[in-house]
Design an enzyme around this catalytic site. Structure first.
Site, PDB file in Angstrom:
ATOM      1  CE  LYS A 274     -35.125  11.771  16.806  1.00 51.61           C
ATOM      2  NZ  LYS A 274     -34.370  11.075  15.750  1.00 51.61           N
ATOM      3  NE  ARG A 348     -25.887   5.031  18.125  1.00 48.05           N
ATOM      4  CZ  ARG A 348     -25.754   5.127  16.816  1.00 48.05           C
ATOM      5  NH1 ARG A 348     -24.538   5.085  16.271  1.00 48.05           N
ATOM      6  NH2 ARG A 348     -26.795   5.264  16.029  1.00 48.05           N
TER       7      ARG A 348
HETATM    8  N1  BES Z   1     -34.850   6.912  17.949  1.00 44.65           N
HETATM    9  C1  BES Z   1     -34.033   7.230  16.839  1.00 44.65           C
HETATM   10  C2  BES Z   1     -34.144   6.207  15.698  1.00 44.65           C
HETATM   11  C3  BES Z   1     -35.469   6.124  14.999  1.00 44.65           C
HETATM   12  C4  BES Z   1     -35.711   6.860  13.859  1.00 44.65           C
HETATM   13  C5  BES Z   1     -36.424   5.240  15.433  1.00 44.65           C
HETATM   14  C6  BES Z   1     -36.913   6.749  13.198  1.00 44.65           C
HETATM   15  C7  BES Z   1     -37.629   5.107  14.771  1.00 44.65           C
HETATM   16  C8  BES Z   1     -37.873   5.873  13.647  1.00 44.65           C
HETATM   17  C9  BES Z   1     -32.568   7.291  17.267  1.00 44.65           C
HETATM   18  O1  BES Z   1     -32.339   7.725  18.552  1.00 44.65           O
HETATM   19  C10 BES Z   1     -31.895   8.264  16.351  1.00 44.65           C
HETATM   20  O2  BES Z   1     -32.229   9.413  16.426  1.00 44.65           O
HETATM   21  N2  BES Z   1     -30.991   7.757  15.527  1.00 44.65           N
HETATM   22  C11 BES Z   1     -30.302   8.575  14.603  1.00 44.65           C
HETATM   23  C12 BES Z   1     -28.855   8.175  14.625  1.00 44.65           C
HETATM   24  C13 BES Z   1     -27.959   9.109  13.890  1.00 44.65           C
HETATM   25  C14 BES Z   1     -27.860  10.443  14.625  1.00 44.65           C
HETATM   26  C15 BES Z   1     -26.604   8.480  13.766  1.00 44.65           C
HETATM   27  C16 BES Z   1     -30.913   8.336  13.228  1.00 44.65           C
HETATM   28  O3  BES Z   1     -31.326   7.211  12.942  1.00 44.65           O
HETATM   29  O4  BES Z   1     -31.019   9.296  12.472  1.00 44.65           O
HETATM   30 MN    MN Z   2     -32.173   9.832  18.669  1.00 44.39          MN
END
Ligand code: BES
Ligand code: MN
Ligand code: ZN
Length: 493
Positions: A274, A348
């Site tokens: 990230k 997931r």
């Molecule tokens: N934990 C994150 C989702 C999240 C984002 C929770 C912001 C709370 C605040 C999750 O694991 C994630 O990183 N999801 C990605 C999915 C994507 C790679 C398809 C996302 O939401 O960007």
């Molecule tokens: Mn994630």
């Protein structure tokens, strides 16, 4: 902080701060203000001058002569009587509680007004509003101690005989639910340095021992032996080994509800790392787990007549020499394979194992909670949890519990057309679905792993992690899910 209930005339109470509530309706307002001045011997000058009208959220202080049992009074506006709901009562009590902290009152009394709705529910809401508003995550703050005063005692008082019995139980029950919510908030706010899979499991065990449910912790070896390739895969980039937490409460003859919580104790994104900005909030990527543990604490302490099983896959998602890579393929508990196109779609992958595992309990309902997608925050913001599932009946029950607790949920569709977005050329399913409908493609991924049971998925990414404080929530972890699920389980059966 302790909450208690007492039947007493208003002028017999002892407190550092007495909070009283008045309605905005002019005739009622005048009557209430004059009763206060008669019973307490105070003049509420701002009311006489027309500066205070009893509007929602308005507060004004009045001071009594030295030597009386009450030092000061805070008059809190409720707004118009016909509009009053449990949520309005929560907010009014929260405003009162914050004023109590502002004047550093140690013993606070909230004297109840004439109530709308069921008395027990209104008293419950008052207690919730006050206790939830006073939560603070301050265990790491070593300076400025005196600015952090929290009242020791919150007394909910009434002179109504009708309220007395219902009131006592309602206050005790609300305190349990609020303490369970605080536990969920504490777990969320604790940094990843201290909260990792082993310590999250330890927290579940401690709660189990305190509250009267069981917790069994599976270690990495056991997780591997069960074939939970998602949990093993996501965790393998971290020095911290995974844990799989299994909680159980109640007699197994009842209609079993399985609660599944995403327990990513820190989500860097892994190799698909990230960006730096805002990454700190990913210490809260275990809010689904926190909601499940908090719900177990509440349900067990309330001794609700239900049978519940809690499943928490707990991992840390880190980049490293042993991390899974984009393109890797994992094999899950039910034998299905998933292609990891993005290691940041890790939630997931671990939930897939837990949802497949849930089938062994032959449940009547499975509800999973997860900070699953940023897309859900884009869609719904911070005021509604995204809800998907295969059972309209179960979704209706959660919607009702959401209205009651004000932890509201909102449906997103799992139409068949979305399924193809997560089709993989090399495995049974792919863990990302491209740019559009990110919350739904995540839901569809989960749907591929559920067993033969009614299921609801709650994406709490927006509601669990708050950027700003609300009337009785703070910036950071909200503890969302505990009050929702406890309310749902009160009505279950
Ligand atoms: N934990 C994150 C989702 C999240 C984002 C929770 C912001 C709370 C605040 C999750 O694991 C994630 O990183 N999801 C990605 C999915 C994507 C790679 C398809 C996302 O939401 O960007
Ligand atoms: Mn994630
Ligand atoms: Zn995550």
């Amino acid at each position: 902080m302790n909450a208690s209930f007492k039947r007493s005339p208003i002028n017999r109470l002892t407190a550092d701060l007495l909070c009283v509530f008045v309605h905005q309706d002019p005739a009622l307002f005048t009557k209430e203000i004059s009763a206060l001045s008669r019973k307490l011997g105070i003049k509420i000058s701002p009311a006489e001058a027309g500066d205070f009208k009893g509007k929602e959220g308005e507060t004004v202080f009045a001071y009594l002569h030295k030597g009386t049992r009450i030092q000061r009074v805070c008059v809190v506006g409720l707004g118009e009587k016909k509009n009053l709901t449990q949520e309005k009562y929560r907010r009014a009590a929260a405003a009162a509680a914050k004023q109590a902290r502002a004047v550093k009152a140690n013993h606070v009394a909230l004297f109840l007004p004439s109530l709308n709705g069921k008395p027990a529910e209104a008293v419950f809401a008052f207690t919730e509003g006050a206790m939830l508003a006073l939560y603070r995550f301050d265990k790491y703050i070593t300076r400025n101690n005196e600015t952090r005063s929290t009242p020791e005692e919150i007394l909910i008082a009434t002179d109504s005989a009708a309220l007395a019995k219902a009131g006592n139980d309602a206050v005790q029950q609300a305190q349990i639910v609020c303490e369970a919510t605080s536990l969920a908030r504490d777990l969320a706010n604790t940094p990843g340095l201290e909260l990792y899979p082993e310590t999250l499991a330890e927290a579940a065990l401690q709660s189990a021992n305190r509250s009267g449910f069981t917790a069994t912790i599976l270690d990495e070896r056991a997780i591997q032996d069960l074939g939970m390739g998602g949990v093993v895969g996501v965790s393998q980039g971290s020095r911290r080994p995974p844990r799989f937490i299994i909680m159980e409460y109640g007699k197994s003859t009842d209609k079993t509800v399985v609660l599944v919580g995403k327990g990513v104790t820190f989500d860097t994104g892994g190799i698909s790392i990230k960006p730096a900005a805002g990454m700190a909030e990913m210490k809260m990527d275990m809010c689904g787990a926190a909601a499940v543990i908090g719900t177990f604490e509440a349900v067990a302490r309330l001794r609700l007549p239900v049978h519940i099983v809690g499943l928490v896959p707990a991992v840390e998602n880190m980049p490293g020499g042993n991390s899974i890579r984009p393109g890797d393929i994992l094999r899950h508990y039910n034998g299905m394979t998933s292609e990891v196109d993005n290691t940041d779609a890790e939630g997931r992958l671990i939930l897939a194992d837990a949802l497949a595992y849930a089938e062994r309990y032959k449940p009547s309902a499975v509800i999973d909670l997860a900070t699953l997608t940023g897309a859900c925050v884009v869609a719904l913001g911070h005021y509604a949890t995204g809800m998907m599932g295969n059972s309209t009946g179960l979704m209706e029950k959660l919607t009702a519990a959401g209205e009651k607790s004000y932890e509201r949920v909102w449906p997103l569709p799992l139409f068949d057309e979305y399924e193809k977005l997560i089709k993989s050329d090399v495995a049974d399913v792919k863990n990302v679905g491209g740019r559009w409908a990110g919350a739904i493609t995540a839901g569809w991924f989960l749907k591929k792993f559920i067993g033969d049971y009614p299921w609801v998925h709650l994406d709490i990414a927006g509601t669990a992690i708050l950027e700003e404080a609300g009337p009785y929530t703070q910036r950071g972890g909200s503890g969302v899910g505990v009050r929702l699920l406890t309310e749902f389980l009160r009505k279950w059966k």
